[in-house]
Structures are given as structure tokens and as C-alpha cells.
Design an enzyme around this catalytic site. Structure first.
Site, short mmCIF file in Angstrom:
data_model
loop_
_atom_site.label_atom_id
_atom_site.label_comp_id
_atom_site.label_asym_id
_atom_site.label_seq_id
_atom_site.Cartn_x
_atom_site.Cartn_y
_atom_site.Cartn_z
N ASP A 109 -6.79 -11.37 -51.64
CA ASP A 109 -5.97 -11.24 -52.84
C ASP A 109 -4.69 -12.06 -52.83
O ASP A 109 -3.75 -11.76 -53.59
CB ASP A 109 -5.66 -9.76 -53.10
CG ASP A 109 -6.84 -9.08 -53.78
OD1 ASP A 109 -7.47 -9.72 -54.64
OD2 ASP A 109 -7.13 -7.92 -53.44
N ASP A 169 -13.49 -9.27 -58.62
CA ASP A 169 -12.05 -9.49 -58.70
C ASP A 169 -11.63 -10.83 -58.08
O ASP A 169 -10.61 -11.41 -58.44
CB ASP A 169 -11.27 -8.38 -57.97
CG ASP A 169 -11.90 -7.01 -58.11
OD1 ASP A 169 -13.13 -6.92 -58.24
OD2 ASP A 169 -11.15 -6.02 -58.05
N1 GLY Z 1 -8.56 -5.76 -57.58
C1 GLY Z 1 -8.62 -4.36 -57.49
C2 GLY Z 1 -8.72 -3.67 -58.77
O1 GLY Z 1 -8.94 -4.24 -59.82
O2 GLY Z 1 -8.58 -2.45 -58.73
#
Ligand code: GLY
Length: 396
Positions: A109, A169
Site C-alpha cells: 500500500d 485494491d
Molecule cells: N484497501 C483496504 C480497504 O479498502 O479496506
């Protein structure tokens, strides 16, 4: 295209968007968090009530608050607020508190963490000193790429040969790599983006345009193993925020790379989302969740999609299609900027209520009816973009 009549935008279903009032409320709430955290080592994540729960710097959510401050600064600058320098200072200070994360390769991330903070900071200030930090962040993220699977590993140790997990994601983290490949980083970063995106189309999409949350691959030979979920209701269901990440991720890839297959992927995901969207424009946490009450909504997914639709509207050619996505975005933002989704009250730390972190019934783990910091971030991003588009295209 004319979006505004005065300082408000008329929405098809939800009335005008009061940019100035919403941004003033945002300023009050963002400043309250800064006052309550003078050490600048805790970052907001979710809130049910007047205080944000916080996480530490290495968490995936740490970049959103600095990112919110950059958007507030951008609006304040554009709107000529007297105190815009204050927002520049706060955004800079909170961004620079993340500097150590450029070397973090324990999760995928870094795009969220570093591009929302340093990336926006560089975009708005052109500060040279932010560039090497962004490039190092991209290299750290790219170290999670596997030649064998052709993807960036989302979770787990880089050299784990027993599992290889990717989540939808991850599409959101590619923007950092693309930017770095064009700003002094190695060209291979762009290749990683293309390979990851192409395998996402191959492995995450279902024939109806919906996407799954999680894909498992064989770390040894790269073959596809299975589609799963972690935050949705079931492996075969459609977690609305995952769908939002897919729409947004492929929209910006098309914007940046101009490859038609990325536009097609974004539009397929978008049309599936719109087909299943309830009339108030805010999705349930999972489209197959079996609940449509407000306690099961995810306002943060709506904010992500509104922003993605503005990006789509900016790159499409067909006027009818542009109108479709623009109207949908404006309508969603109309709903998100008024009750029951928007809160002006100091009794709520967040601007946006009724977000859902996840909808996992198998683990008895529904975490909903909350403010979420990325909901705030994408709300502000879309409002600033819409406000700028409106100013660039004033009434005839
Ligand atoms: N990237 C984690 C979420 O969308 O909860």
C-alpha cells in the site's frame, strides 16, 4: 461542459453541492485532529463519534490524512482563503512525518501512503526534495513484484513460496509506479504496472463485469489458483469498495497510458456497479450482502467511485457517455454532502458517516456504520476536481 451556475452545482437528484460550506466543515474537522495530535505520529483511520481511532506510520491508512490536508490546501488556494498558507504548512508537516515509509516493503500500500501524501505535495509545490522519496517508495513497492506471477504481492513476505495473494485494491498503488517511471525512476516500473494490470483483468474480473476481492496464485509457477474474499460477504460476491478500486484503478491507467483495454475494464466495472446501485446512489458494503439498510452502506466506496467517474468523464470522447458519468458523479456527491451521509456536527469526527470497513459474515466480522479516513480523502479529491472543472468551464 458547463457544470456550475454559481458556486454550487445542480445535481440531477440531490440538489446543489455547497462547495464552500463543505470545505469549511472539512477545515474545522481536519484542524481538530491536528490539534489533538501534536506529536504527529498517529493517523486517523475510523470514527464512530467525536474521536478518530488512530494507527501508526507503517499502516496502510497513514497517507490519507496528509492527503486530505493537501486537497484542503488546494481548495483554499483556489478559493482565495486568507489562511491557505496554514493548510500548506500542515499538509507539509504531516506528509514529512511519513518519510521513513519510503523504505517499507512489508505491504503493497505504499501507493496509498506515499502518493496521496508526497505525490500530492509534489504536484502542488514541485518540491524537488519530494522526488527521491517518491522514487524510493516506488522501488520499495516494486520489490514485491514477482516475475513468475507477473503481479505485485499484496500481503505476506516477499519470498513466501507457499502463498501469493493479490487484492483488487492493489490497482490503486500502481499510480506511484507510473509516476516514478516518468520522473527519474527506472522504465521497468512501467512494465510492472502493465503486467500487473493485465493479469488483474485476466484473474479478477467475472463475465458480468464484477470483480472479486482476492486472488491466489501459485508462487512457484504463477498459475491462477482461486478467487476469494476477505472483506466482502462471500468468495463469489461483489464487495462494493473492491469494485470501486477496480473502476478507479483502470480509469487512471487509461488516462495515463491510453490503452483501450484499460478503459474497457473500467467501464465494465462501472456499468456493473451502476446496474446494482440503489436509488440513493450509495452502495451497500457488499452488493450480495443481503442488507440494504443504512447501517450496511459504504459511503467510502461511493466517494471513490465519484472521483473515478470524474476521471472517466475527463478522458471519454462520446458526449453522451461523458454526461452519463458526470451526472452520476455529481449525483453521488450531492448525496454524500448532505445528511444522512454528511455530518457538520463536532459530535462526529468524520465528514462522511455510514462507511463500512468490511462485510465478512463468515468471521462474524461486519465493521460498518463508521467514518473512514479514505472516504474523507476521496470525497475531498472529487470535490476539488469538480470545483476546478466547474471554474474552468463557467456559465455561458
Ligand atoms: N484497501 C483496504 C480497504 O479498502 O479496506
Amino acid at each position: 461542459m458547463n457544470l456550475v451556475a454559481t458556486s454550487t452545482v445542480m445535481t440531477p437528484t440531490a440538489g446543489p453541492i455547497a462547495f464552500e460550506a463543505v470545505m469549511r466543515t472539512a477545515a474545522t474537522k481536519l484542524a481538530a485532529f491536528d490539534r489533538a495530535h501534536p506529536r504527529r505520529d498517529s493517523y486517523p483511520t475510523d470514527a464512530k463519534g467525536p474521536h478518530w481511532r488512530t494507527v501508526k506510520v507503517h499502516d496502510w491508512e497513514s497517507g490519507f490524512y496528509p492527503g486530505c490536508l493537501w486537497y484542503l490546501y488546494e481548495y483554499a488556494r483556489d478559493a482565495g482563503w486568507d489562511d491557505s498558507d496554514r493548510w500548506l504548512r500542515l499538509a507539509s508537516d504531516w506528509t514529512e512525518s511519513l518519510e521513513s515509509q519510503q523504505f517499507n516493503n512489508t505491504h503493497h500500500d505504499l501507493g496509498f501512503v506515499m502518493f496521496d501524501s508526497y505525490g500530492n505535495g509534489f504536484r502542488l509545490t514541485g518540491r524537488d526534495e519530494y522526488k527521491p522519496i517518491l522514487i524510493q517508495s516506488a522501488l520499495s513497492l516494486a520489490s514485491r513484484f514477482s516475475e513468475t506471477t507477473g503481479m505485485i504481492r499484496s500481503w505476506g513476505d516477499i519470498d513466501d513460496m507457499e502463498s501469493f495473494t493479490v487484492i483488487i485494491d492493489n490497482m490503486m498503488n500502481l499510480e506511484l509506479l507510473l509516476w516514478a517511471s516518468r520522473n527519474g525512476g527506472p522504465e521497468t516500473l512501467r512494465e510492472i504496472v502493465v503486467r500487473h494490470a493485465d493479469r488483474t483483468i485476466e484473474t479478477f474480473f467475472r463475465p458480468d463485469g464484477s470483480t472479486c476481492h482476492v486472488v491466489e496464485l501459485d508462487a512457484r509457477d504463477g498459475s491462477f489458483l482461486r478467487q476469494k474474499t476477505h472483506q466482502g460477504k462471500a468468495d463469489g460476491s461483489t464487495w462494493s469498495r473492491g469494485q470501486a478500486w477496480a473502476i478507479y484503478g483502470f480509469a487512471y491507467l487509461y488516462q495515463e497510458l491510453g490503452e483501450r483495454r484499460y478503459l474497457d475494464a473500467s467501464l465494465r466495472a462501472a456499468e456493473h456497479y451502476l446496474d446494482r446501485l440503489p436509488t440513493d446512489g450509495i452502495p451497500p458494503a457488499d452488493f450480495d450482502g443481503g442488507h440494504d439498510g443504512i447501517g450496511f452502506k459504504d459511503s467510502s466506496a461511493a466517494a471513490v467511485v465519484a472521483s473515478a467517474f470524474l476521471r472517466l468523464a475527463a478522458v471519454l470522447d462520446d458526449p453522451a457517455q461523458i454526461r452519463r458519468y458526470l451526472d452520476a458523479a455529481v449525483s453521488m456527491l450531492g448525496a454524500l454532502t448532505r445528511p444522512p451521509y454528511f455530518s457538520e456536527s463536532p459530535a462526529d469526527a468524520g465528514l462522511l458517516l455510514h462507511g463500512a470497513r468490511n462485510h465478512c459474515e463468515d468471521s462474524g466480522h461486519l465493521f460498518a456504520d463508521t467514518s473512514l479516513i479514505w472516504g474523507e480523502y476521496y470525497l475531498l479529491e472529487s470535490l476539488v476536481r469538480l470545483h476546478q472543472q466547474s471554474a474552468a468551464d463557467p456559465p455561458a
